[in-house]
Design a protein around this motif. Structure first.
Motif, short mmCIF file in Angstrom:
data_model
loop_
_atom_site.label_atom_id
_atom_site.label_comp_id
_atom_site.label_asym_id
_atom_site.label_seq_id
_atom_site.Cartn_x
_atom_site.Cartn_y
_atom_site.Cartn_z
N VAL A 28 0.90 -1.16 0.00
CA VAL A 28 0.00 0.00 0.00
C VAL A 28 0.93 1.20 0.00
N GLY A 29 0.95 1.96 -1.07
CA GLY A 29 1.95 3.02 -1.19
C GLY A 29 3.33 2.37 -1.11
N ASP A 30 4.21 2.93 -0.25
CA ASP A 30 5.53 2.31 -0.17
C ASP A 30 5.68 1.37 1.03
N GLU A 31 4.54 0.96 1.60
CA GLU A 31 4.62 0.03 2.74
C GLU A 31 4.25 -1.39 2.32
N ASP A 32 5.06 -2.37 2.76
CA ASP A 32 4.73 -3.77 2.52
C ASP A 32 3.57 -4.16 3.42
N VAL A 33 2.54 -4.76 2.81
CA VAL A 33 1.35 -5.12 3.57
C VAL A 33 1.01 -6.58 3.30
N LEU A 34 0.61 -7.25 4.37
CA LEU A 34 0.31 -8.67 4.29
C LEU A 34 -1.20 -8.86 4.35
N LEU A 35 -1.74 -9.60 3.38
CA LEU A 35 -3.14 -10.03 3.50
C LEU A 35 -3.11 -11.42 4.10
N ALA A 36 -3.89 -11.62 5.15
CA ALA A 36 -3.87 -12.93 5.80
C ALA A 36 -5.29 -13.41 5.99
#
Ligand code: FAD
Ligand code: FES
Length: 502
Positions: A28-36
């Motif tokens: 999301v933007g420049d952040e790593d995001v985890l869908l779990a």
């Protein structure tokens, strides 16, 4: 193979193929995001552990939590809270919008989770010991909405440190000094935690609910946590207390060793303990010649078994460490270190890594029940009501082995500090964590879950030399502990199975 591009989760993505317990790494933007996915729910959370930045996508999802592959921290997928140490800070959470099989990640959730009020609220909490258990307890008391005064009284000269780092990256020169404090100074002021450094508690007056400090001052308490940890053993040999003989427990100890490395070319490490061998590795990284003198036939055989012990020995030898096994240090006379085998080794300085003893003097003198550690019940309460003990100093009834155990692991100490804090607030929570520790030698991490003081069978799957193995320790066919090298998911799954099987 080139890394797959991470999908932009704000654009929406199909989760039709994402099964229960599976994760998907996006951004999301420049952040790593985890869908779990946990059950039928989909969560979006920060992808990196707040302990050492471990990749949570390589961990496992368990009951609306995600567990970190590196040192087994555990985060709530609902709130982001670090529900189990060694991470203390939360990960971020995002709002997820779902339409059928398609989810879109929206804005970050900024409202902190609601906190139930404490069941009981002592007039004040005093914590003796500024280490893993003490800091984790103070942190948890505030997280649990305890509003009264908290004082940490520490004999150390610096705030609670990341102690495991003191023999690893910091000693090797690859971690900076400002990585070592577990919390910055403003944490203590912002959370109204009084931190008394260079302050040793000399006695506890149980009847008056007071601790007496060596400087003569007194502090009253409503509830007390003893988290005095352990102290390095000093061998009764000539020269053991000479100024060039070092012991490693505190930040100051590690700095003193680093100071000596500026001039040193040769070091003797006495003892093949984890700390002794980690020191050997770090000093080799600094280009110093290292001799290790240890009584075992194979280093770490008693804890890890012969197979892994031999691997660790060979690993160190390949980095130039010279072992003198089956020997002990008999005396230290200036640069000359005499061993029981009759050799004399030359050393600019010596590091003693021959083990530790629980710091029970205070508890003994107070009249608390002590049996090779402070005896606590399943709630970590000592023989005196309202006085708790946690960490290296505590011996507790372990549900998994059915025995009373005392364990010297960082994560156990922090988790016990957290449980003790909740119990100080009346939660009556049984401490039933499965012990976990890690150790690092050069670039090889070893993870260990469970507790096996004695075993009658060791099963090896894979190959230590290939840096890819699982070692299982069993007694009467029952799995007691599992050590792994670069099999983090297996280690997490073994921990989960042990939690659920006993
Ligand atoms: C160099 C090093 C590396 C390690 N590496 C690892 C690792 O890789 N993995 C792992 O699992 N574990 C590791 N450990 C073990 C781990 O650090 C301990 O298990 C953990 O610190 C125990 O926490 P604790 O809170 O019980 O005690 P500590 O962290 O030792 O804290 C005890 C505190 O009590 C204070 N104290 C003692 N007596 C008094 C008194 N009378 N009055 C006031 N204060 C007092 C001390 O000054 C200290 O601040 C390592 C330990 C060391 C020393
Ligand atoms: S990096 Fe996650 S627990 Fe250490």
């Amino acid at each position: 193979m080139a890394d797959q591009p991470k999908p932009d989760l704000q654009q929406g993505i199909s989760v039709a193929g994402l099964r229960d317990g599976e994760m998907l790494l996006g951004h999301v933007g420049d952040e790593d995001v985890l869908l779990a996915r946990s059950g039928n729910e989909i969560f979006a959370v920060g992808a990196h552990c707040t302990h050492y930045h471990g990749p949570l996508s390589d961990g496992i999802v368990v009951d609306q939590t995600v567990r970190c592959p590196w040192h087994h921290a555990c985060f709530s997928l609902k709130t982001g809270e670090a529900v189990r140490a060694p991470a203390l800070d939360p990960i971020a959470c995002w709002r997820v919008e779902r339409q059928g099989d398609r989810v879109t990640v929206r804005e970050k959730i900024t409202t902190p989770p609601a906190r139930p009020a404490p069941v009981t609220s002592p007039s004040s909490v005093a914590i003796v010991g500024g280490g893993a258990a003490g800091l984790a307890a103070a942190d948890m008391l505030r997280r649990q909405a305890y509003d009264g005064p908290i004082t940490i009284i520490s004999a150390d000269d610096s705030p609670p440190p990341d102690r495991p780092n003191l023999s690893k990256d910091y000693l090797a020169g690859t971690a900076q000094e400002d990585w070592i404090p577990l919390r910055p100074p403003e944490f203590y002021t912002d959370n109204r935690i009084e931190l008394l450094l260079n302050s040793r508690v000399s006695s506890i007056d149980v009847a008056r609910r007071e601790v007496l400090l060596e400087n003569g001052s007194r502090r009253s308490f409503g509830a007390l946590l003893i988290a005095t940890g352990a102290e390095p053993i000093h061998l009764p040999i000539p020269g053991a207390d000479a100024p060039h003989v070092h012991y490693l427990r505190s930040f100051a100890d590690s700095k003193a060793i680093i100071q000596k490395t500026q001039q040193a070319k040769k070091v003797v490490v006495a003892g093949g303990s984890f700390i002794g061998l980690e020191v050997a590795a770090s000093l080799r990284t600094r280009g110093i010649a290292v001799d290790v003198v240890a009584p075992e036939r194979v280093p770490l055989e008693r804890v890890m078994g012969a197979e892994l012990g031999r691997f660790i020995q060979t690993l160190h030898e390949s980095h130039g460490v010279v072992f003198h096994l089956g020997e002990t240090v008999k005396s230290i006379d200036g640069r000359r270190v005499a061993t029981s085998g009759g050799s004399t080794l030359d050393a600019d300085f010596v590091v003693m890594g021959v083990g530790v003893r629980p710091a029970t003097a205070l508890a003994e003198q107070t009249g608390l029940a002590v049996d090779r550690g402070i005896v606590v019940n399943e709630y970590l309460e000592t023989s005196a009501p309202g006085i708790f003990a946690a960490g290296d100093v505590a011996r507790w009834p372990d549900r998994h082995t059915g025995e009373r155990v005392r364990i010297e692991h960082w994560v156990v100490a922090e988790r016990q500090g957290q449980t003790a804090a909740r119990n100080i607030l009346g939660r009556r929570e049984v401490f039933d964590g499965v012990p976990f520790f890690w150790s690092q030698h050069y670039d090889i991490p070893i993870n260990y879950v469970g507790h096996a003081e004695r075993w009658d069978e060791v099963r090896l799957d894979g190959s230590p030399d290939a840096h890819d193995c699982t070692v299982t320790y069993l007694r009467a066919n029952r799995r007691l502990a599992v050590a792994t090298i670069y099999r983090d998911r297996e280690s997490l799954k073994a921990e989960l199975e042990m939690e659920r099987s006993s």
